[in-house]
Enzyme design. Structure first.
Site, PDB file in Angstrom:
ATOM      1  CG  ASP A 154     -25.600   7.098  10.837  1.00  0.00           C
ATOM      2  OD1 ASP A 154     -25.130   5.966  10.603  1.00  0.00           O
ATOM      3  OD2 ASP A 154     -26.563   7.580  10.223  1.00  0.00           O
ATOM      4  CG  ASP A 179     -25.029   1.563   9.476  1.00  0.00           C
ATOM      5  OD1 ASP A 179     -24.602   2.663   9.844  1.00  0.00           O
ATOM      6  OD2 ASP A 179     -26.239   1.345   9.254  1.00  0.00           O
TER       7      ASP A 179
END
Ligand SMILES: *[C@@H]1O[C@H](CO)[C@@H](O)[C@H](O)[C@H]1NC(C)=O
Ligand SMILES: *[C@@H]1O[C@H](CO)[C@@H](O)[C@H](O)[C@H]1NC(C)=O
Ligand SMILES: *[C@@H]1O[C@H](CO)[C@@H](O)[C@H](O)[C@H]1NC(C)=O
Length: 410
Positions: free
Chosen positions: A100, A282
């Protein structure tokens, strides 16, 4: 001094003074990443999960979430995960952690219980993080963390949670946080002014990598589980991209500036979809999200309709044949998402509740108008077509084309 040793020192000096990023080839500092879709839920609620995350990233409250799907609750179950196997402790236990770039705490315990070993040190500090699409709480430990052979960090601070304290992480053990340090700010409940050094920062401070940089490669895939990604710490992997990497500074616009935020503009063919504005890159988001006004322009330019069953934009096969390129202008470079790059893999249509013969688009609505400081999220649908580089040392993000940029895999 032995010649071999002096050669090594010369090499190390050369590395430390190198102005450009270090190229890594066949090096132990790479870690494979597997992409996994959880098919056990039936049609997944990928959009709801992505949008809940987008709302949390923008700092909005849950009550303002897109309620298009009526009474359906936001599902917290992990739908699409990009997983790295990370070893913790001695002897080590391997945990499957979500890769992440949009968060920075590294933690374990959501599924496999944390195994305390002789290297585990309980700091006694409570820790908690909310992700929109889930959350965890627990206690911060320090432990030995190994990211593949040769990349072993001692005394890495990690959160230790448990299945009852983690929500939204079924089937995975936690998160490998690759976002900026400041996103850890305030996550130690009793030390609201503290930050927690990230894995990438400790690799640097412990002399394992010479620059605080992570390179990420994904490849388009049409299968449910595949190891198709690679993380490179401390440099970039030239075997994973074509041409050269172009860098753009981290945007100064908040809140995008708190993440891997950049300025970009988007055109569809020659139609402006989004004028130059700030947003983020992201790996924790599956699709590409753009501000509502931009989304409406994209819908109108493509002639697509909003599909009730999936929440995706849908086009006919003849519209697909005339779909134009979607151009992302970042710095002085333009990254072209081809028509095939704009559609959801058709072999996975039924998986998102769609019809196997339909054509769905991977651009969706972020849920708020442009001008709010975070007007797009370039998620995995973008990152599987372009190599990306997260460079803390130089406060910039880099992109390059890959052999998959123009692939027709979808
Ligand atoms: C975490 O998520 C669960 C389920 O949505 C919720 O009940 C709980 O209150 C959340 N915990 C925190 C600390 O936000
Ligand atoms: C898939 O989701 C189900 C239901 O949320 C969960 O119980 C299961 O552990 C998940 N499996 C994997 C492999 O992620
Ligand atoms: C990004 O865009 C904002 C708003 O237009 C501008 O102020 C800023 O200088 C641009 N560049 C960077 C690196 O933030």
């Amino acid at each position: 001094m032995f010649p071999a040793a002096s050669l090594l020192i010369t090499l190390l000096l050369a590395l430390s003074i190198a102005a450009s990023l270090i190229e890594v080839r066949n090096s132990p500092v790479t870690l494979p990443i597997a992409r996994r879709l959880n098919t056990s839920n039936g049609p997944i609620n990928l959009l709801q999960r992505d949008k809940a995350r987008a709302a949390a990233i923008k700092g909005r409250s849950f009550s303002t979430l897109d309620r298009r799907t009526g009474s359906t609750p936001v599902t917290n179950d992990e739908a699409v995960s990009y997983i790295a196997a990370v070893s913790v402790g001695s002897p080590a236990t391997t945990y499957n952690l979500i890769v992440d770039t949009g968060s920075s705490n590294t933690w374990v315990g959501a599924t496999t219980a944390y195994a305390k070993t002789k290297t585990s040190v309980n700091t006694g500090q409570p820790v908690a993080v909310g992700y929109g699409s889930g959350n965890f709480s627990g206690t911060e430990y320090t432990d030995t963390v190994s990211l593949g052979s040769g990349l072993t960090i001692t005394k890495q601070s990690i959160g230790v949670s448990s299945p009852s304290l983690a929500s939204g992480f079924s089937g995975v053990d936690g998160i490998l946080g690759l976002g900026p340090l400041d996103l850890t700010y305030g996550t130690l409940t009793n030390k609201p002014d503290a930050t927690i050094p990230t894995v990438t920062q400790n690799l640097h401070s412990q002399g394992i990598i010479s620059q605080i940089v992570v390179g990420i490669s994904f490849e388009p895939t049409t299968s449910v589980t595949v190891t198709n990604g690679e993380l490179t710490f401390g440099g970039t992997d030239a075997t994973k991209y074509t041409g050269s990497i172009a860098y753009t500074p981290i945007t100064t616009t908040s809140p995008a500036s708190e993440y891997w935020g950049i300025n970009e503009s988007i055109t569809y063919g020659s139609t402006t979809i989004l004028s130059a504005t700030a947003g983020i890159v992201d790996t924790g988001t599956t699709l590409i999200y753009i501000a509502t006004d931009a989304f409406k322009r994209y819908q109108s330019a493509t002639g697509s309709t909003l599909d009730e069953a999936t929440g995706f934009l849908r086009i006919t096969s003849s519209q697909y044949k005339t779909l134009k390129n979607l151009n992302f202008k970042i710095g002085s470079n333009t990254y072209v998402l081809t028509p095939n790059g704009q559609i959801w893999p058709r072999s996975l249509n039924t998986y998102v509740g769609g019809s196997s013969s339909a054509v769905y688009l991977i651009v969706n609505d972020i849920g708020t108008p442009s001008g709010e400081g975070l007007d797009f999220i370039n998620g995995y649908a973008f990152l599987e077509r372009f190599y990306s580089v997260y460079d803390t040392t130089n406060s910039r993000v880099g992109f390059a084309t890959t052999k998959y940029t123009d692939a027709t895999t979808n």
